[in-house]
Design a protein around this motif. Structure first.
Motif, PDB file in Angstrom:
ATOM      1  N   UNK A   1      11.195  -0.480   4.187  1.00 23.59           N
ATOM      2  CA  UNK A   1      10.747  -0.290   5.575  1.00 23.59           C
ATOM      3  C   UNK A   1      11.536   0.785   6.316  1.00 23.59           C
ATOM      4  N   UNK A   2      12.847   0.915   6.036  1.00 23.63           N
ATOM      5  CA  UNK A   2      13.668   1.902   6.733  1.00 23.63           C
ATOM      6  C   UNK A   2      13.288   3.332   6.375  1.00 23.63           C
ATOM      7  N   UNK A   3      12.608   3.531   5.246  1.00 18.97           N
ATOM      8  CA  UNK A   3      12.180   4.866   4.827  1.00 18.97           C
ATOM      9  C   UNK A   3      10.708   5.127   5.161  1.00 18.97           C
ATOM     10  N   UNK A   4      10.080   4.184   5.857  1.00 21.09           N
ATOM     11  CA  UNK A   4       8.638   4.233   6.095  1.00 21.09           C
ATOM     12  C   UNK A   4       8.342   4.337   7.583  1.00 21.09           C
ATOM     13  N   UNK A   5       7.374   5.178   7.924  1.00 15.37           N
ATOM     14  CA  UNK A   5       6.992   5.363   9.327  1.00 15.37           C
ATOM     15  C   UNK A   5       5.564   4.867   9.534  1.00 15.37           C
ATOM     16  N   UNK A   6       5.182   4.755  10.802  1.00 10.69           N
ATOM     17  CA  UNK A   6       3.843   4.326  11.159  1.00 10.69           C
ATOM     18  C   UNK A   6       3.047   5.457  11.772  1.00 10.69           C
TER      19      UNK A   6
ATOM     20  N   UNK B   1       1.634 -11.795  -4.228  1.00  7.33           N
ATOM     21  CA  UNK B   1       0.958 -11.204  -5.375  1.00  7.33           C
ATOM     22  C   UNK B   1      -0.545 -11.071  -5.243  1.00  7.33           C
ATOM     23  N   UNK B   2      -1.142 -11.664  -4.200  1.00  2.69           N
ATOM     24  CA  UNK B   2      -2.591 -11.571  -4.009  1.00  2.69           C
ATOM     25  C   UNK B   2      -2.927 -10.434  -3.051  1.00  2.69           C
ATOM     26  N   UNK B   3      -4.027  -9.747  -3.319  1.00  6.48           N
ATOM     27  CA  UNK B   3      -4.479  -8.675  -2.431  1.00  6.48           C
ATOM     28  C   UNK B   3      -5.111  -9.303  -1.196  1.00  6.48           C
ATOM     29  N   UNK B   4      -4.496  -9.083  -0.033  1.00  4.64           N
ATOM     30  CA  UNK B   4      -4.998  -9.683   1.213  1.00  4.64           C
ATOM     31  C   UNK B   4      -5.509  -8.628   2.188  1.00  4.64           C
ATOM     32  N   UNK B   5      -5.356  -7.362   1.854  1.00  8.66           N
ATOM     33  CA  UNK B   5      -5.844  -6.317   2.737  1.00  8.66           C
ATOM     34  C   UNK B   5      -5.543  -4.942   2.188  1.00  8.66           C
ATOM     35  N   UNK B   6      -5.988  -3.941   2.952  1.00  5.04           N
ATOM     36  CA  UNK B   6      -5.801  -2.542   2.570  1.00  5.04           C
ATOM     37  C   UNK B   6      -5.421  -1.734   3.805  1.00  5.04           C
ATOM     38  N   UNK B   7      -4.635  -0.690   3.590  1.00  7.98           N
ATOM     39  CA  UNK B   7      -4.320   0.233   4.665  1.00  7.98           C
ATOM     40  C   UNK B   7      -4.298   1.649   4.094  1.00  7.98           C
ATOM     41  N   UNK B   8      -4.023   2.623   4.957  1.00  7.63           N
ATOM     42  CA  UNK B   8      -3.892   4.013   4.534  1.00  7.63           C
ATOM     43  C   UNK B   8      -2.425   4.287   4.230  1.00  7.63           C
ATOM     44  N   UNK B   9      -2.158   4.958   3.116  1.00 10.68           N
ATOM     45  CA  UNK B   9      -0.796   5.324   2.770  1.00 10.68           C
ATOM     46  C   UNK B   9      -0.659   6.819   2.569  1.00 10.68           C
ATOM     47  N   UNK B  10       0.499   7.350   2.945  1.00 13.81           N
ATOM     48  CA  UNK B  10       0.840   8.753   2.693  1.00 13.81           C
ATOM     49  C   UNK B  10       2.116   8.764   1.854  1.00 13.81           C
ATOM     50  N   UNK B  11       1.955   9.094   0.582  1.00 12.91           N
ATOM     51  CA  UNK B  11       3.066   9.141  -0.371  1.00 12.91           C
ATOM     52  C   UNK B  11       3.587  10.578  -0.413  1.00 12.91           C
ATOM     53  N   UNK B  12       4.398  10.948   0.594  1.00 12.48           N
ATOM     54  CA  UNK B  12       4.884  12.325   0.684  1.00 12.48           C
ATOM     55  C   UNK B  12       5.756  12.631  -0.535  1.00 12.48           C
ATOM     56  N   UNK B  13       5.551  13.811  -1.111  1.00 14.71           N
ATOM     57  CA  UNK B  13       6.202  14.129  -2.386  1.00 14.71           C
ATOM     58  C   UNK B  13       6.769  15.544  -2.363  1.00 14.71           C
ATOM     59  N   UNK B  14       7.996  15.692  -2.859  1.00 13.72           N
ATOM     60  CA  UNK B  14       8.608  17.008  -3.058  1.00 13.72           C
ATOM     61  C   UNK B  14       8.218  17.481  -4.450  1.00 13.72           C
TER      62      UNK B  14
ATOM     63  N   UNK C   1       4.311   6.823   4.837  1.00 15.09           N
ATOM     64  CA  UNK C   1       3.686   6.403   6.094  1.00 15.09           C
ATOM     65  C   UNK C   1       2.591   5.404   5.788  1.00 15.09           C
ATOM     66  N   UNK C   2       2.467   4.384   6.646  1.00 19.39           N
ATOM     67  CA  UNK C   2       1.428   3.362   6.511  1.00 19.39           C
ATOM     68  C   UNK C   2       0.744   3.168   7.856  1.00 19.39           C
ATOM     69  N   UNK C   3      -0.574   2.911   7.827  1.00 18.54           N
ATOM     70  CA  UNK C   3      -1.315   2.648   9.057  1.00 18.54           C
ATOM     71  C   UNK C   3      -2.755   3.149   8.926  1.00 18.54           C
TER      72      UNK C   3
END
Length: 279
Positions: free
Chosen positions: A110-115, A142-155, A177-179
């Motif tokens: 969470x500390x490395x993740x923004x909204x 372990x169960x899928x309870x929802x979905x969101x948008x993710x940004x997996x920023x990569x160098x 980033x998640x949201x």
């Protein structure tokens, strides 16, 4: 917050309402109901919220204990990585693409993740940095309870230099980033058939835009989830990014002050400015 097509509700104002998505998912698990059913039960007593006010004050919709990622899950991403011939990358990615075992890796805390509307970071020691738009699974026990948008920023330049540098290219401050919200399976329908679009803007101009569909995935969300949990001590609430098929070309790299928008059908648009990080 919970919302349907017309109205948003503040579930935290009900008694005893959930104060987080974690508590909402926990209540659903205890009652053996879906997240939607539990949320709906609270809406009768919940005050409504102006949607314009809500959208202007979006925050990260959850605080998963860990965020993980999956890679080489689309045919087009494998084609792009075949160009990365240095350091044995092409062969490694081809083996992951064709093999029974998918690539699954630790991404962030969470500390490395923004909204929404918070800055994602790019490293000062990288020459090619890209956003990676990804449908993201939300898992409770372990169960899928929802979905969101993710940004997996990569160098990408660090990753390309040597495959052993992958953690440094993926895991650093503000690299995820998640949201903007969490949608359930009932809302988005088939997770393997949703449209996704990435837009990178600079000084008001579009420098890159491309769309795809999760129908291009060569792995299922259930398959990725199953491998993620194999011999793994999975926290109660986690997020798992499912990979991307949109990778900007070599001549497009994120710069300080850029804006990134990722739209996924049935969920919404995650928007973030870009910040060049100090060492």
């Amino acid at each position: 917050m919970a919302s349907d097509e017309e109205t948003a509700y503040d579930l935290t104002a009900t008694e005893p309402g959930p104060t987080s998505f974690h508590e909402l998912a926990s209540a659903a698990a205890l009652t053996d109901d879906s997240v939607d059913e539990v949320a709906a039960a609270w809406t009768d007593d919940a005050p409504t919220v102006d949607r314009d006010v809500l959208e202007a004050n979006l925050i990260r919709p959850l605080d998963p204990e860990e965020i993980w990622g999956a890679g080489v899950t689309y045919s087009i991403s494998q084609e792009a990585r075949q160009e990365d011939s240095s350091g044995g990358l092409a062969e490694s990615y081809l083996n992951a693409y064709e093999g029974d075992r998918p690539e699954v890796y630790f991404k962030a805390t969470p500390s490395r993740t923004v909204g929404p509307d918070e800055a994602v970071g790019i490293r000062g020691d990288s020459e090619w940095d890209v956003p990676e738009p990804e449908l993201t699974m939300i898992l409770y026990k372990g169960d899928i309870v929802g979905y969101t948008v993710g940004n997996d920023v990569c160098s990408r330049s660090i990753e390309r230099e040597n495959l052993l540098y992958l953690p440094q290219s993926k895991i650093y401050a503000k690299s995820c980033a998640l949201g903007p919200c969490i949608s359930t399976g009932d809302t988005i329908g088939d997770p393997h058939d949703v449209r996704m679009e990435l837009t990178i803007s600079r000084d008001g101009d579009t420098v890159f835009q491309e769309s795809t569909s999760t129908s291009e995935m060569v792995r299922s969300v259930d398959e990725l989830n199953e491998f993620f949990q194999r011999y793994n001590e999975v926290p109660e609430l986690t997020a798992l990014l499912t990979g991307t098929s949109i990778i900007p070309p070599d001549d497009v790299t994120l710069e300080d002050g850029d804006d990134v928008a990722i739209e996924i059908e049935g969920i919404g648009t995650l928007e973030n400015p870009v910040e060049l990080l100090d060492s």
